[in-house]
Enzyme design. Structure first.
Site, mmCIF file in Angstrom:
data_model
loop_
_atom_site.group_PDB
_atom_site.id
_atom_site.type_symbol
_atom_site.label_atom_id
_atom_site.label_comp_id
_atom_site.label_asym_id
_atom_site.label_seq_id
_atom_site.Cartn_x
_atom_site.Cartn_y
_atom_site.Cartn_z
ATOM 1 N N LYS A 89 36.529 35.292 92.323
ATOM 2 C CA LYS A 89 37.986 35.382 92.421
ATOM 3 C C LYS A 89 38.624 36.126 91.253
ATOM 4 C CE LYS A 89 37.073 31.349 92.225
ATOM 5 N NZ LYS A 89 35.884 30.519 91.967
ATOM 6 N N ASP A 185 41.994 29.581 87.264
ATOM 7 C CA ASP A 185 41.324 29.700 88.556
ATOM 8 C C ASP A 185 42.352 29.727 89.685
ATOM 9 O OD1 ASP A 185 38.705 29.346 90.250
ATOM 10 O OD2 ASP A 185 40.078 27.808 90.995
ATOM 11 N N LYS A 189 43.398 32.778 92.539
ATOM 12 C CA LYS A 189 43.447 32.529 93.976
ATOM 13 C C LYS A 189 44.844 32.764 94.533
ATOM 14 C CE LYS A 189 39.652 29.213 93.658
ATOM 15 N NZ LYS A 189 39.267 27.780 93.668
#
Length: 399
Positions: A89, A185, A189
């Site tokens: 990602k 993270d 995304k």
């Protein structure tokens, strides 16, 4: 279809297992490993050029993670006429428009379902919704590790550190869990999701505040108010403006997000004709992520749909597009920073009323400079669009 896997950690080995025990039309013929990794299988090699120049290899699955050398390896694979599937990602969030353009130039496909939502088929369904509808909201629990931590802190009445240790033992958290607990993270995304939803290149910087500082006392206080804490990524679009934010957010204990337990994700989109669509499933772990990769491999094998992506919409990022209430736990001397706002003190915590999201995150940086252990959370049911707040104030003045 012959496949090469770059990297053989948790996800890469999961992909290998599923393929080895599944459809015989797929076969892993090469596994790229670093020179420091022992070659324990006949497919393993340290020669990337041999993989790139092997005309029998159709697809390269990149599971190495990180920006470099993954960026270069993906580009080289596309330029050599190989389809690419990745779960990375970070590299997709930064280079998605570039990878898409290079794949189109070389008449190959670039798939990345596994980057967002673990085993949830989020990317495919988001793209399907966006091709006929204008998406105006993306919101949800995008990170299984942080959700596991917050869920266990509340339901098992534990403090942060022992739950984080348990998450590492279960394979949910990395040795360095910073990307999960600090929200990066989720940022990656959310960038990928917003790029697809709005067909634009996402901003470089997104207001972000993670869960590193949350304490058992915070969780207990929220529970006493019948509220549950979750780390949320959210994006809103209004005309040619949009916002993005990653932050802890409070929900009533009956809300779906509050009842999303363990390492599960719950992601929502709202389209102007389709309304709300919500997607639920495991967001962390070896096989949920590997499963999403293999689904992409099936799409390539069966010539599945590959949607056009141009990322050329001229939208404007506005961190203050929405306003909401926040609760702040910090040294009381920092409360003076909010003297020009409507506030209330509840159980030694400061509740700041109807403050623009971008402004709150800027002020929070000042708070942390004084109290490095401070914590804040948005109050989920208090959010309004900035234009609605201005209209409300105008009406009060007129009245």
């Amino acid at each position: 279809m012959k496949i090469a896997i770059l990297g053989f950690g948790t996800v890469g080995s999961g992909v290998y297992d599923i393929i080895a025990n599944g459809d015989t039309r797929m076969r892993v013929t090469a596994i790229f490993i670093r020179p420091t990794h022992p070659a324990t299988m006949p497919e393993m090699t340290t020669d990337l050029d041999a993989i790139l120049n092997d005309p029998t290899i159709d697809v390269i699955v990149e599971t190495m993670g990180g920006l470099h050398p993954a960026h270069d390896y993906i580009l080289q694979a596309l330029q050599h006429g190989k389809h690419v599937v990745t779960a990375n990602k970070a590299v997709v969030a930064k280079y998605l428009p570039e990878f898409t353009a290079v794949a189109a130039q070389h008449h190959v496909q670039f798939y990345f379902e596994a980057t967002t939502g673990g085993g949830i088929p989020w990317i495919r369904n988001l793209e399907r919704a966006a091709r006929i509808d204008q998406i105006d909201t993306i919101e949800g629990i995008f990170n299984g590790t942080s959700n596991y931590i917050l869920d266990q802190m509340q339901r098992a009445h534990l403090d942060f550190d022992p739950v984080l240790l348990a998450a590492k033992d279960m394979g949910y958290a990395e040795a360095d869990p910073s990307a999960d607990i600090d929200g990066e993270d989720v940022v990656n995304k959310l960038k990928i999701s917003a790029a697809l939803a709005y067909n634009m290149a996402p901003p470089r910087d997104v207001p972000t505040f993670g869960i590193r500082n949350v304490s058992k006392a915070d969780i207990d206080f929220f529970a006493s108010q019948h509220q549950v804490l979750r780390l949320i990524g959210k994006s809103k679009r209004d005309g040619d403006h949009y916002s993005m934010v990653v932050e802890p957010r409070l929900y009533s204990e009956t809300a779906l997000a509050a009842n999303t337990f363990e390492n599960f994700n719950l992601i929502r989109l709202h389209g102007q004709t389709i309304g709300d669509l919500q997607f639920y499933g495991q967001g962390a772990g070896k096989y949920p992520t590997a499963n999403a990769i293999v689904q992409d491999l099936y799409d390539i094998l069966e010539n599945g749909p590959h949607l056009d992506r141009s990322f050329d919409q001229p939208l404007h990022f506005d961190a203050n597009l929405n306003v909401t209430d926040y609760v702040l736990r910090a040294d009381p001397m920092t409360f003076a920073m909010f003297n020009d706002r409507e506030t209330e003190i509840v159980n030694d915590r400061l509740v700041i009323k109807q403050i623009p999201t971008g402004d709150m995150h800027k002020l929070m940086r000042g708070v942390l400079a004084i109290d490095a252990d401070a914590f804040m959370a948005a109050i989920g049911d208090s959010e309004l669009a900035a234009k609605d707040v201005l209209h409300q104030r105008d009406q009060e003045v007129i009245g």
